[in-house]
Design a protein around this motif. Sequence first.
Motif, PDB file in Angstrom:
ATOM      1  N   ALA A  51       0.925  -0.844  -0.059  1.00 27.47           N
ATOM      2  CA  ALA A  51      -0.390   0.185  -0.234  1.00 27.47           C
ATOM      3  C   ALA A  51       1.040   1.192   0.274  1.00 27.47           C
ATOM      4  N   ALA A  52       1.530   1.277   0.751  1.00 28.36           N
ATOM      5  CA  ALA A  52       2.756   2.933   0.909  1.00 28.36           C
ATOM      6  C   ALA A  52       2.963   2.526  -0.880  1.00 28.36           C
ATOM      7  N   SER A  53       3.220   1.876  -1.774  1.00 23.49           N
ATOM      8  CA  SER A  53       4.264   1.718  -2.797  1.00 23.49           C
ATOM      9  C   SER A  53       5.355   2.226  -3.125  1.00 23.49           C
ATOM     10  N   LEU A  54       6.774   1.763  -2.064  1.00 26.43           N
ATOM     11  CA  LEU A  54       7.657   1.831  -2.063  1.00 26.43           C
ATOM     12  C   LEU A  54       8.578   1.633  -2.789  1.00 26.43           C
ATOM     13  N   LEU A  55       9.066   2.238  -3.375  1.00 24.91           N
ATOM     14  CA  LEU A  55       9.906   1.874  -4.786  1.00 24.91           C
ATOM     15  C   LEU A  55      11.104   1.154  -4.181  1.00 24.91           C
ATOM     16  N   GLY A  56      11.971   0.675  -4.996  1.00 20.97           N
ATOM     17  CA  GLY A  56      13.519   0.222  -4.023  1.00 20.97           C
ATOM     18  C   GLY A  56      13.854   1.706  -4.693  1.00 20.97           C
ATOM     19  N   ARG A  57      14.944   1.982  -3.604  1.00 28.90           N
ATOM     20  CA  ARG A  57      15.723   2.677  -4.163  1.00 28.90           C
ATOM     21  C   ARG A  57      17.334   2.531  -4.510  1.00 28.90           C
ATOM     22  N   GLY A  58      17.116   1.084  -4.972  1.00 29.83           N
ATOM     23  CA  GLY A  58      19.426   0.745  -5.044  1.00 29.83           C
ATOM     24  C   GLY A  58      19.555   1.575  -6.390  1.00 29.83           C
ATOM     25  N   GLY A  59      18.467   2.061  -7.319  1.00 32.01           N
ATOM     26  CA  GLY A  59      18.599   2.089  -8.956  1.00 32.01           C
ATOM     27  C   GLY A  59      17.438   1.539  -9.378  1.00 32.01           C
ATOM     28  N   ALA A  60      17.023   1.059  -9.579  1.00 33.30           N
ATOM     29  CA  ALA A  60      16.067   0.137 -10.446  1.00 33.30           C
ATOM     30  C   ALA A  60      14.152   1.362 -10.651  1.00 33.30           C
ATOM     31  N   GLY A  61      14.409   1.280  -8.980  1.00 34.65           N
ATOM     32  CA  GLY A  61      12.977   1.656  -8.684  1.00 34.65           C
ATOM     33  C   GLY A  61      12.285   0.657  -8.506  1.00 34.65           C
ATOM     34  N   PHE A  62      11.896  -0.437  -8.621  1.00 38.37           N
ATOM     35  CA  PHE A  62      10.956  -1.797  -8.421  1.00 38.37           C
ATOM     36  C   PHE A  62      10.190  -1.544  -7.187  1.00 38.37           C
ATOM     37  N   PRO A  63       9.234  -1.859  -7.510  1.00 35.86           N
ATOM     38  CA  PRO A  63       8.248  -1.480  -6.442  1.00 35.86           C
ATOM     39  C   PRO A  63       8.765  -2.773  -5.132  1.00 35.86           C
ATOM     40  N   ALA A  64       8.803  -2.618  -4.003  1.00 32.22           N
ATOM     41  CA  ALA A  64       9.672  -3.380  -2.668  1.00 32.22           C
ATOM     42  C   ALA A  64       7.978  -4.591  -2.738  1.00 32.22           C
ATOM     43  N   GLY A  65       7.447  -3.724  -2.844  1.00 29.35           N
ATOM     44  CA  GLY A  65       5.917  -5.097  -2.124  1.00 29.35           C
ATOM     45  C   GLY A  65       5.496  -5.810  -3.521  1.00 29.35           C
ATOM     46  N   ARG A  66       5.568  -5.914  -4.996  1.00 28.98           N
ATOM     47  CA  ARG A  66       5.405  -6.172  -5.792  1.00 28.98           C
ATOM     48  C   ARG A  66       6.470  -7.713  -5.238  1.00 28.98           C
ATOM     49  N   LYS A  67       7.610  -7.231  -5.497  1.00 25.86           N
ATOM     50  CA  LYS A  67       9.510  -8.286  -5.566  1.00 25.86           C
ATOM     51  C   LYS A  67       8.734  -8.886  -4.271  1.00 25.86           C
ATOM     52  N   TRP A  68       8.328  -8.616  -3.203  1.00 27.60           N
ATOM     53  CA  TRP A  68       7.785  -9.931  -2.382  1.00 27.60           C
ATOM     54  C   TRP A  68       7.098 -10.436  -2.477  1.00 27.60           C
ATOM     55  N   SER A  69       5.810  -9.787  -3.428  1.00 28.41           N
ATOM     56  CA  SER A  69       4.566 -10.619  -4.070  1.00 28.41           C
ATOM     57  C   SER A  69       5.273 -12.371  -4.481  1.00 28.41           C
ATOM     58  N   MET A  70       6.002 -11.463  -5.597  1.00 32.16           N
ATOM     59  CA  MET A  70       6.717 -12.704  -6.291  1.00 32.16           C
ATOM     60  C   MET A  70       6.572 -14.227  -5.412  1.00 32.16           C
ATOM     61  N   LEU A  71       7.293 -14.018  -4.286  1.00 31.36           N
ATOM     62  CA  LEU A  71       7.624 -15.273  -2.751  1.00 31.36           C
ATOM     63  C   LEU A  71       6.828 -15.869  -2.352  1.00 31.36           C
ATOM     64  N   ARG A  72       5.566 -15.737  -3.055  1.00 32.42           N
ATOM     65  CA  ARG A  72       4.436 -15.956  -1.410  1.00 32.42           C
ATOM     66  C   ARG A  72       4.443 -17.606  -1.917  1.00 32.42           C
ATOM     67  N   LYS A  73       4.026 -17.624  -3.098  1.00 34.15           N
ATOM     68  CA  LYS A  73       4.266 -18.654  -3.227  1.00 34.15           C
ATOM     69  C   LYS A  73       5.190 -20.408  -2.637  1.00 34.15           C
ATOM     70  N   ALA A  74       6.226 -19.713  -3.204  1.00 36.65           N
ATOM     71  CA  ALA A  74       7.371 -20.493  -2.305  1.00 36.65           C
ATOM     72  C   ALA A  74       8.234 -19.759  -1.428  1.00 36.65           C
TER      73      ALA A  74
END
Lengths: 434, 206
Positions: A51-74
């Motif tokens: 909900a925060a829409s926190l974009l990664g601050r390392g350079g590429a700006g990928f949403p952290a929440g979305r990155k984490w959700s890729m792992l919900r299954k595994a």
Amino acid sequence: MAVLDAPKIVSLRAEFSDSHTLTRYLATGGYEGLRKALSMTPEAVAAEVDAASLLGRGGAGFPAGRKWSMLRKAPTSYLVINGDESEPATFKDHYLVERDPHQLVEGVTIAAYALQVNQAFIYLRGEFALGLERVQQALNEAYEHGALGQNIFGSNFSLDIVVHPGAGAYICGEETSLIEALEGKRGFPRIKPPFFPAAIGLYGEPTVVNNVETMSNLPWIVTHGGAAFAALGVGRSTGTRLFALSGRVNNPGMFELEMVKNTFRDLIFDPALGGGIPGDRKLKAFIPGGVSAPWFGPDELDLALGQDEVAAKASMLGSGSVVVFDEDTCAVRAAWRITKFFSRESCGQCTPCREGSGWLERIMFRLEHGGGRREDLDLLLDLCDNIAPGLGWPPQQTTICVLGSSIPSSIHSALTMFRDEFLAHVTNDGCTHG
Amino acid sequence: MSHFRPELRQRAEETVALYPERRSAMLPLLHLAQEQDGYLTDEGMIEVAELTGTTPAEVRGTAAFYDMFHLEPVGKYVVGVCTNIACLLAGGEELLAHASETLGCAVGATSADGLFTLEETECLADCNIAPCVQVNHRFVRTTTPDALDALVADLRDGKREDEIPPHGTLIRVKRSGGLRVSRQQIADERTRERAAREERTAKEGQ
Ligand SMILES: Cc1cc2nc3c(=O)[nH]c(=O)nc-3n(C[C@H](O)[C@H](O)[C@H](O)COP(=O)(O)O)c2cc1C
Ligand code: SF4
Ligand code: FES
């Protein structure tokens, strides 16, 4: 006028000289976010970050929440924090690890809880001797305080964090290279796909890699809620960001600013921020987001400090580092030095990057130091086009990682904006700036 | 017989135990080898190979990739001056040339008395206090020739030893204790978490 009324989220303790101690941390709201997180389900914590829409601050700006959700299954196996911070002109993580290490440790613990990971690694560039000591000290204190280790704050969540020193290699900031380094190997980026270590990461297992600043936002997000974070900024660019300002400005430094609400002009010229250029000289150009980014001229000064805003003008906000060139700056010299950096730091796996960077550096060197030829201008463009065909933005990639495709940025910018200066270098047989 | 002195050997073994695979301890152990000898000696690398379950050739091949590892002797103080973009604009190249004169050695070389090695570095992430100078990877913030000379005089007089340990000593704060969560516990928790998650998802679906 600059908009400076947003709360400080990650640089809250900058005013305290003992900001790195547990005592100060606890006296200023420390570990309350973690306590709150542990009272929620892991999914609910992840939902706040989403909900925060926190974009990664390392350079590429990928949403952290979305990155984490890729792992919900595994279920995730490892969480790895990227503190390699070597993109020239970037110095925000340096502040965060030296001056607020507990905030990082708390953020990592919150992320680990959301991802249900029991082992995390904080990779810090080896040149941060004090930062490494401060983070180790903070970890020791956190274990002692019950904020880390077995049954954190009496919950049934347990976590170990290990701080891992790098050893001097820019490329180890690239996440797959960082993982190789963490496995004890040379820092060679891995071939993609898989595009994310979330699929195959550390020891071949699902791994989340996030930047130090990304993690440092989590205590505030959990304490105040994702919606409060998303209320700051505009659109996708939410919250605040640490902007690192350097080069020819009166007051270089790190400034935490609300996303999008200020412009580059505010950052560079506002008396409370950069304070303008020494001697009131004119601004010649600026780099909006680290040396991998194409340059902007004075025409773009009124552009907002936001990820999509900068991308729309064919550059990137990247690591949030802005470098100012005044009218006395030699564009050829600046582009040469940046190219020399890439040529020194290329890991050597891909021919366009390894050979191209060296070749470009030699041409730029002779233009700057004498011996440059008129044909060199076309040769430079031709070589750049070989590395990143079409010379568009974002660049076409011919290499394993985007270090390669970033090499042409500075030369292409300098040549497009200051072609006359290149020609003058040829005529003058070397630098025209003395 | 261990080449590392007992205290370093113990720290090395404790470090190996922090990782799921021994080889992961490579970089931290190479730093310890430099703490032992000031640079990477053959004996040091052989010991790292033994500790990480690799060969001395693999250790050397890995070490050679990283700028902070020195395969040849260096001075007690490695002085790094950044000349990357922000420092370039603040006179980094001039400060580097000045340092070379003060220290009496060329860039990349070691002074005759073995006290100093001078390096030109890439960005050190301290670009607002430019040009940036580090001694043994500690930020000393001597941005002017005068400040640099004063620091060098102090180092020659042995005055800053508390703040700046000899080259190779990187992290002086020791980790308190090993891993608190066992592998078995991680496996158990993962199973439990997976079941709990499925249960919550099933409930949501109802
Ligand atoms: C050449 C190169 C260097 C990079 N350096 C860094 C770095 O120093 N720190 C960092 O956090 N990310 C760096 N990145 C980006 C990482 O690959 C990765 O996207 C990032 O750590 C993810 O974290 P975030 O999503 O929180 O931003 C680099 C990428 C490339 C291609
Ligand atoms: S692009 Fe350059 S740095 Fe990246 S993998 Fe290829 S050679 Fe290495
Ligand atoms: S450019 Fe010199 S420290 Fe960053």
